[in-house]
Design a protein around this motif. Structure first.
Motif, PDB file in Angstrom:
ATOM      1  N   GLY A  97      -3.514  14.409   9.540  1.00  0.00           N
ATOM      2  CA  GLY A  97      -2.873  15.474  10.309  1.00  0.00           C
ATOM      3  C   GLY A  97      -2.003  16.358   9.436  1.00  0.00           C
ATOM      4  O   GLY A  97      -2.145  16.396   8.215  1.00  0.00           O
ATOM      5  N   CYS A  98      -1.072  17.057  10.114  1.00  0.00           N
ATOM      6  CA  CYS A  98      -0.175  17.995   9.415  1.00  0.00           C
ATOM      7  C   CYS A  98       1.252  17.664   9.821  1.00  0.00           C
ATOM      8  O   CYS A  98       1.529  17.449  11.005  1.00  0.00           O
ATOM      9  N   SER A  99       2.157  17.611   8.841  1.00  0.00           N
ATOM     10  CA  SER A  99       3.537  17.220   9.156  1.00  0.00           C
ATOM     11  C   SER A  99       4.231  18.288  10.007  1.00  0.00           C
ATOM     12  O   SER A  99       5.202  17.999  10.695  1.00  0.00           O
ATOM     13  N   HIS A 100       3.747  19.514   9.964  1.00  0.00           N
ATOM     14  CA  HIS A 100       4.344  20.605  10.763  1.00  0.00           C
ATOM     15  C   HIS A 100       3.653  20.652  12.130  1.00  0.00           C
ATOM     16  O   HIS A 100       4.296  20.417  13.163  1.00  0.00           O
ATOM     17  N   ASN A 101       2.366  20.927  12.103  1.00  0.00           N
ATOM     18  CA  ASN A 101       1.500  20.884  13.300  1.00  0.00           C
ATOM     19  C   ASN A 101       2.004  21.716  14.471  1.00  0.00           C
ATOM     20  O   ASN A 101       1.766  21.363  15.626  1.00  0.00           O
ATOM     21  N   ARG A 102       2.734  22.798  14.179  1.00  0.00           N
ATOM     22  CA  ARG A 102       3.283  23.595  15.282  1.00  0.00           C
ATOM     23  C   ARG A 102       2.776  25.035  15.299  1.00  0.00           C
ATOM     24  O   ARG A 102       3.104  25.775  16.224  1.00  0.00           O
ATOM     25  N   CYS A 103       2.029  25.437  14.275  1.00  0.00           N
ATOM     26  CA  CYS A 103       1.567  26.836  14.250  1.00  0.00           C
ATOM     27  C   CYS A 103       0.729  27.118  15.493  1.00  0.00           C
ATOM     28  O   CYS A 103      -0.187  26.357  15.811  1.00  0.00           O
ATOM     29  N   LYS A 104       1.078  28.201  16.173  1.00  0.00           N
ATOM     30  CA  LYS A 104       0.472  28.470  17.487  1.00  0.00           C
ATOM     31  C   LYS A 104      -1.013  28.773  17.427  1.00  0.00           C
ATOM     32  O   LYS A 104      -1.718  28.618  18.412  1.00  0.00           O
ATOM     33  N   PHE A 105      -1.489  29.255  16.295  1.00  0.00           N
ATOM     34  CA  PHE A 105      -2.890  29.654  16.203  1.00  0.00           C
ATOM     35  C   PHE A 105      -3.779  28.514  15.705  1.00  0.00           C
ATOM     36  O   PHE A 105      -4.993  28.641  15.664  1.00  0.00           O
ATOM     37  N   CYS A 106      -3.177  27.404  15.298  1.00  0.00           N
ATOM     38  CA  CYS A 106      -3.908  26.364  14.573  1.00  0.00           C
ATOM     39  C   CYS A 106      -4.133  25.131  15.452  1.00  0.00           C
ATOM     40  O   CYS A 106      -3.176  24.494  15.883  1.00  0.00           O
ATOM     41  N   TYR A 107      -5.401  24.814  15.652  1.00  0.00           N
ATOM     42  CA  TYR A 107      -5.737  23.654  16.486  1.00  0.00           C
ATOM     43  C   TYR A 107      -6.398  22.555  15.658  1.00  0.00           C
ATOM     44  O   TYR A 107      -6.968  21.620  16.206  1.00  0.00           O
ATOM     45  N   MET A 108      -6.295  22.674  14.339  1.00  0.00           N
ATOM     46  CA  MET A 108      -7.038  21.756  13.465  1.00  0.00           C
ATOM     47  C   MET A 108      -6.631  20.294  13.668  1.00  0.00           C
ATOM     48  O   MET A 108      -7.460  19.410  13.688  1.00  0.00           O
ATOM     49  N   TYR A 109      -5.342  20.061  13.756  1.00  0.00           N
ATOM     50  CA  TYR A 109      -4.879  18.666  13.763  1.00  0.00           C
ATOM     51  C   TYR A 109      -4.170  18.280  15.052  1.00  0.00           C
ATOM     52  O   TYR A 109      -3.415  17.307  15.076  1.00  0.00           O
ATOM     53  N   LYS A 110      -4.392  19.063  16.127  1.00  0.00           N
ATOM     54  CA  LYS A 110      -3.662  18.789  17.370  1.00  0.00           C
ATOM     55  C   LYS A 110      -4.020  17.407  17.943  1.00  0.00           C
ATOM     56  O   LYS A 110      -3.257  16.834  18.702  1.00  0.00           O
ATOM     57  N   ALA A 135      -0.731  22.708   0.912  1.00  0.00           N
ATOM     58  CA  ALA A 135       0.722  22.509   0.893  1.00  0.00           C
ATOM     59  C   ALA A 135       1.391  23.514   1.814  1.00  0.00           C
ATOM     60  O   ALA A 135       0.996  24.685   1.844  1.00  0.00           O
ATOM     61  N   ASN A 136       2.372  23.065   2.549  1.00  0.00           N
ATOM     62  CA  ASN A 136       3.214  23.980   3.331  1.00  0.00           C
ATOM     63  C   ASN A 136       4.290  24.565   2.427  1.00  0.00           C
ATOM     64  O   ASN A 136       4.736  23.881   1.493  1.00  0.00           O
ATOM     65  N   PRO A 137       4.788  25.759   2.719  1.00  0.00           N
ATOM     66  CA  PRO A 137       5.919  26.272   1.928  1.00  0.00           C
ATOM     67  C   PRO A 137       7.068  25.259   1.866  1.00  0.00           C
ATOM     68  O   PRO A 137       7.667  25.051   0.807  1.00  0.00           O
ATOM     69  N   ILE A 175      -0.235  31.528   3.833  1.00  0.00           N
ATOM     70  CA  ILE A 175       0.748  32.594   4.031  1.00  0.00           C
ATOM     71  C   ILE A 175       0.704  32.987   5.516  1.00  0.00           C
ATOM     72  O   ILE A 175       1.704  33.233   6.135  1.00  0.00           O
ATOM     73  N   GLU A 176      -0.501  33.098   6.011  1.00  0.00           N
ATOM     74  CA  GLU A 176      -0.842  33.544   7.385  1.00  0.00           C
ATOM     75  C   GLU A 176      -0.513  35.025   7.574  1.00  0.00           C
ATOM     76  O   GLU A 176      -1.366  35.816   7.897  1.00  0.00           O
ATOM     77  N   SER A 177       0.754  35.401   7.389  1.00  0.00           N
ATOM     78  CA  SER A 177       1.145  36.808   7.486  1.00  0.00           C
ATOM     79  C   SER A 177       2.398  36.990   6.629  1.00  0.00           C
ATOM     80  O   SER A 177       3.150  36.039   6.411  1.00  0.00           O
ATOM     81  N   ASP A 237       5.456  30.350  14.886  1.00  0.00           N
ATOM     82  CA  ASP A 237       6.165  29.123  14.518  1.00  0.00           C
ATOM     83  C   ASP A 237       5.658  28.530  13.201  1.00  0.00           C
ATOM     84  O   ASP A 237       5.376  27.328  13.105  1.00  0.00           O
ATOM     85  N   LYS A 238       5.549  29.405  12.210  1.00  0.00           N
ATOM     86  CA  LYS A 238       5.055  28.955  10.902  1.00  0.00           C
ATOM     87  C   LYS A 238       6.012  27.977  10.225  1.00  0.00           C
ATOM     88  O   LYS A 238       5.618  27.161   9.390  1.00  0.00           O
ATOM     89  N   GLY A 239       7.289  28.068  10.575  1.00  0.00           N
ATOM     90  CA  GLY A 239       8.251  27.156   9.956  1.00  0.00           C
ATOM     91  C   GLY A 239       8.797  27.684   8.649  1.00  0.00           C
ATOM     92  O   GLY A 239       9.525  26.972   7.947  1.00  0.00           O
TER      93      GLY A 239
HETATM   94  S1  SF4 Z   1      -1.671  26.214   9.916  1.00  0.00           S
HETATM   95 FE1  SF4 Z   1       0.307  25.285  10.461  1.00  0.00          FE
HETATM   96  S2  SF4 Z   1      -0.177  23.621  11.891  1.00  0.00           S
HETATM   97 FE2  SF4 Z   1      -2.113  24.220  10.890  1.00  0.00          FE
HETATM   98  S3  SF4 Z   1      -2.310  22.834   9.166  1.00  0.00           S
HETATM   99 FE3  SF4 Z   1      -1.274  24.653   8.374  1.00  0.00          FE
HETATM  100  S4  SF4 Z   1       0.940  24.249   8.603  1.00  0.00           S
HETATM  101 FE4  SF4 Z   1      -0.177  22.728   9.854  1.00  0.00          FE
END
Ligand code: SF4
Length: 291
Positions: free
Chosen positions: A24-37, A102-104, A130-132, A142-144
């Motif tokens: 999974g992802c330690s953040h897992n909160r990005c609104k557009f990302c369903y990869m690891y929900k 890696a997350n920022p 980066i996303e944006s 909610d990129k964090g």
């Molecule tokens: S986009 Fe956001 S929620 Fe998805 S894997 Fe990357 S940091 Fe995690």
């Protein structure tokens, strides 16, 4: 290998041996990302990882790259990461490169000494979302991390010996925020100067309404031509040189490659012609797009 599905890796890691060191992802909160929900984040134990590495070593597979999954393997404590990298080096001395997402925040939370020791031990490439470059969009999704933190994370990774591959999501701000998305993303890229830049296209499937709500109801999806306009408008404002540029992700309508800003004019010409005459452009049909 018994992978814990779903499993994701960047297109350029298609022939890499993948070890899942986190799930999974330690953040897992990005609104557009369903990869690891569907996954609860956890770091796998070193004994399980060692067993897998030793098992693969016995099979005699051939590969020259290793990818550490899942969503942000760099979150692992430095000592443990160094143990993993040592196991990889000892068991696969022929491996030329180890990489990970890696997350920022993974980068910012480690000291420069820690990061340097990790890159020296063989983890050489970090894929960073980066996303944006636009702070309003980053907050809404909610990129964090804001654009300054993302910029600093890429610079810090480069200073400490990593190659950096950054990804941007086309359509993230919708039609309503397309101008600010392009302008501020180009600004961030100019400041951070990653080694590689990939643009992906937002794909929400059944989650479109949920995403619109999370953006305060002010979001409408881009069509294929509008995503080409975003690509053009992002690259036209990039002035730094030597960035390896790709739109080869399965989500994209038009695969492009080059070096920016060196190949900027050639790429903009291709894009302008596809924007003016989309019926003649080799755009990928909707049903062939995927993650
Ligand atoms: S986009 Fe956001 S929620 Fe998805 S894997 Fe990357 S940091 Fe995690």
């Amino acid at each position: 290998m018994n992978y814990d599905m779903p499993l994701y890796r960047p297109p350029s890691e298609a022939y890499s041996m993948i070890f899942q060191v986190t799930l999974g992802c330690s953040h897992n909160r990005c609104k557009f990302c369903y990869m690891y929900k569907t996954k609860r984040f956890r770091i796998r134990g070193i004994d399980a990882i060692r067993k897998e590495i030793e098992y693969v070593a016995k099979q005699g597979y051939e590969f020259d790259k290793v990818f550490l999954a899942d969503g942000d393997a760099l979150v692992i404590k430095t000592d443990t990461m160094l143990q993993i990298l040592r196991l990889i080096r000892d068991n696969f001395p022929f491996v030329k490169r180890v990489s990970a997402y890696a997350n920022p925040s993974n980068i910012l939370l480690k000291s420069e000494e820690e990061l340097k020791s990790i890159s020296d031990a063989g983890l050489r490439m970090l894929y960073i979302g980066i996303e944006s470059g636009d702070d309003e969009i980053l907050k809404l999704i909610d990129k964090g991390a804001d654009s300054a933190e993302i910029t600093e994370s890429i610079k810090k990774a480069k200073r400490t010996g990593f190659q950096t591959s950054a990804t941007v999501i086309l359509g993230l701000g919708g039609r309503e925020r397309t101008v600010q998305h392009c302008r501020n993303t180009a600004r961030l890229v100019n400041e951070a100067h990653p080694d590689y830049l990939s643009l992906l296209t937002l794909m929400l499937g059944p989650f479109e309404d949920e995403y619109r709500k999370s953006l305060g109801g002010r979001w409408s999806p881009l069509g294929p031509v509008e995503t080409l306009v975003e690509i053009r408008d992002i690259i036209k404002d990039i002035s730094v040189k030597g960035i390896v540029f790709r739109t080869n992700h399965a989500s994209n309508y038009l695969p492009l490659k080059g070096t920016i800003s060196e190949d900027k004019n050639r790429l903009i010409k291709i894009l302008n012609s596809a924007i003016e005459r989309p019926e003649d452009a080799p755009l990928k049909p909707e049903f062939l797009r995927g993650l």
